[in-house]
Design an enzyme around this catalytic site. Structure first.
Site, PDB file in Angstrom:
ATOM      1  N   LEU A   1      -1.893   2.605   1.095  1.00 59.76           N
ATOM      2  CA  LEU A   1      -0.892   1.618   1.460  1.00 59.76           C
ATOM      3  C   LEU A   1      -1.494   0.252   1.176  1.00 59.76           C
ATOM      4  O   LEU A   1      -2.698   0.043   1.370  1.00 59.76           O
ATOM      5  CB  LEU A   1      -0.528   1.718   2.951  1.00 59.76           C
ATOM      6  CG  LEU A   1       0.206   2.982   3.417  1.00 59.76           C
ATOM      7  CD1 LEU A   1       0.430   2.916   4.926  1.00 59.76           C
ATOM      8  CD2 LEU A   1       1.534   3.167   2.706  1.00 59.76           C
ATOM      9  N   ASP A   2      -0.669  -0.681   0.718  1.00 62.30           N
ATOM     10  CA  ASP A   2      -1.155  -2.034   0.488  1.00 62.30           C
ATOM     11  C   ASP A   2      -1.689  -2.636   1.785  1.00 62.30           C
ATOM     12  O   ASP A   2      -1.299  -2.218   2.885  1.00 62.30           O
ATOM     13  CB  ASP A   2      -0.036  -2.930  -0.048  1.00 62.30           C
ATOM     14  CG  ASP A   2       0.461  -2.484  -1.410  1.00 62.30           C
ATOM     15  OD1 ASP A   2      -0.304  -1.799  -2.118  1.00 62.30           O
ATOM     16  OD2 ASP A   2       1.604  -2.818  -1.754  1.00 62.30           O
ATOM     17  N   LYS A   3      -2.546  -3.624   1.660  1.00 60.96           N
ATOM     18  CA  LYS A   3      -3.167  -4.268   2.821  1.00 60.96           C
ATOM     19  C   LYS A   3      -2.146  -4.649   3.890  1.00 60.96           C
ATOM     20  O   LYS A   3      -2.363  -4.411   5.085  1.00 60.96           O
ATOM     21  CB  LYS A   3      -3.937  -5.510   2.364  1.00 60.96           C
ATOM     22  CG  LYS A   3      -4.515  -6.337   3.501  1.00 60.96           C
ATOM     23  CD  LYS A   3      -5.180  -7.598   2.983  1.00 60.96           C
ATOM     24  CE  LYS A   3      -5.672  -8.471   4.123  1.00 60.96           C
ATOM     25  NZ  LYS A   3      -6.283  -9.729   3.625  1.00 60.96           N
TER      26      LYS A   3
ATOM     27  N   THR B   1       1.065  -3.597   4.163  1.00 57.85           N
ATOM     28  CA  THR B   1       2.080  -2.586   4.459  1.00 57.85           C
ATOM     29  C   THR B   1       1.598  -1.762   5.647  1.00 57.85           C
ATOM     30  O   THR B   1       0.429  -1.391   5.713  1.00 57.85           O
ATOM     31  CB  THR B   1       2.325  -1.678   3.249  1.00 57.85           C
ATOM     32  OG1 THR B   1       2.832  -2.464   2.167  1.00 57.85           O
ATOM     33  CG2 THR B   1       3.327  -0.583   3.566  1.00 57.85           C
TER      34      THR B   1
ATOM     35  N   ARG C   1       7.804  -2.600  -3.930  1.00 52.60           N
ATOM     36  CA  ARG C   1       7.856  -4.061  -4.064  1.00 52.60           C
ATOM     37  C   ARG C   1       8.325  -4.463  -5.467  1.00 52.60           C
ATOM     38  O   ARG C   1       9.171  -5.358  -5.614  1.00 52.60           O
ATOM     39  CB  ARG C   1       6.474  -4.644  -3.763  1.00 52.60           C
ATOM     40  CG  ARG C   1       6.000  -4.355  -2.340  1.00 52.60           C
ATOM     41  CD  ARG C   1       4.513  -4.624  -2.158  1.00 52.60           C
ATOM     42  NE  ARG C   1       4.208  -6.041  -2.356  1.00 52.60           N
ATOM     43  CZ  ARG C   1       2.967  -6.512  -2.422  1.00 52.60           C
ATOM     44  NH1 ARG C   1       1.925  -5.684  -2.346  1.00 52.60           N
ATOM     45  NH2 ARG C   1       2.757  -7.802  -2.583  1.00 52.60           N
TER      46      ARG C   1
END
Length: 327
Positions: free
Chosen positions: A137-139, A141, A237
């Site tokens: 997961l992105d930082k 998210t 995104r």
């Protein structure tokens, strides 16, 4: 101490026509294409039981075996990083990741990551690829991700992901009013100029499919449920921005801030102050690698997204007559 395993892969039909090394780089993202090329040349990869070359073209449905030797990531250290563990057993750990927590150590983030915290929780994870992390997961998210505690569990879960057999359901708030759900089927790849960004790439991009449906409409925003069929970096995104409904708070793909007319000070402050992408991994399901049973977990929206939705709902109620006249 290193540990070895043999990965058995069937080439999915959508990779027909690709080079062997390109396909393996997509199917086994834990290893670089350069390393996979070395393994092919060293005879550690077979194609339908035969030796092969990196440039061999695939037709789909070939059987590939890759002999992998895992080297513990000795540079990674255990740290007392708080982790919200939703579930764990001998094979897996389910994490509810907060915003701001980087998943893997890397440039500029050598410590304080989820991996550092996981090694503090169970240092045996040092022997599993990427300390057991199966998907990222992105930082900024939030939400659910799965960690494999054994090589066997890691292999099975990666294969499930490759087969698009893992349920990943997200919630997000996007700019603009969407009238209906749909599917975005647009290939993605690295941005040709901004190398830290991804983008829709008609030529040379990898298959990326995102399904979405409307949960709630507001005056100028929409609350969506999103399901991933593929899992490219920044996929939701990028796809939302591509259809001109970028995610609220996304500083990379979101563009300039858009405020509804006659916005209250409360709404303006909320939208200006929401400093991360409003994206949450709400539900995760798959076949358990040990028991073979279907398992699933869900976690509620984090407080900041709940507050965002509450303020948007209040704004909608305050302008109900104007919205009704518009529609």
């Amino acid at each position: 101490m290193s540990e070895s395993e043999t990965l058995q892969i069937v080439i999915p039909p959508h990779l027909a026509g690709q080079r062997l090394d390109q396909a393996l780089a997509e199917l086994i993202p834990d290893y670089s294409r350069a390393r996979l090329q070395q393994w092919i040349k060293a005879g550690r990869v077979t194609l339908n039981g035969e030796n092969c070359r990196p440039r061999d073209k695939l037709r789909g449905n070939e059987k590939i075996e890759v002999r992998v030797e895992h080297e513990p990531q000795t540079a990674w250290v255990a740290e007392d990083v708080p982790i919200d563990i939703v579930y764990e057993d001998e094979a897996i750990i389910i994490i509810n990741k907060p915003a701001g927590l980087v998943v893997h150590p890397g440039t500029g983030n050598h410590t304080g990551t989820l991996v550092n915290g996981l090694l503090n929780h169970d240092f045996k994870l040092i022997e599993v690829p990427r300390a057991g992390i199966v998907h990222r997961l992105d930082k900024d998210t939030t939400g659910l991700l799965v960690v494999a505690r054994t090589l066997a569990a890691h292999t099975q879960l990666v294969e499930r992901l490759q087969a698009r057999d893992v349920k990943r359901e997200y919630e997000t708030v996007v700019n603009g009013v969407m009238t209906a759900g749909g599917t975005i089927d647009e290939p993605m790849g690295r941005h040709p100029v901004h190398r830290t960004r991804m983008g829709v790439r008609v030529s040379g991009g990898k298959t990326a499919i995102t399904h979405y449906r409307v949960k709630t409409r507001f005056r100028a925003h929409t609350h969506l449920q999103v399901n991933l069929e593929t899992g490219r970096t920044h996929q939701i995104r990028v796809h939302m921005a591509h259809i001109r409904h970028s995610i609220v708070g996304d500083s990379v793909y979101g563009g300039r801030l858009r405020l509804p007319p006659k916005s209250s000070e409360e709404l303006i402050a909320m939208l200006r102050g929401f400093s991360r992408q409003a994206l949450h991994a709400a539900r995760l399901g798959f076949v358990h690698p040990s028991t073979g049973e279907e398992v699933e977990w869900s976690v509620p929206l984090p407080e900041d997204m709940q507050n965002l939705l509450a303020v948007l709902a209040k704004d909608y109620r305050e302008h109900q007559d104007e919205v009704d006249d518009y529609y």
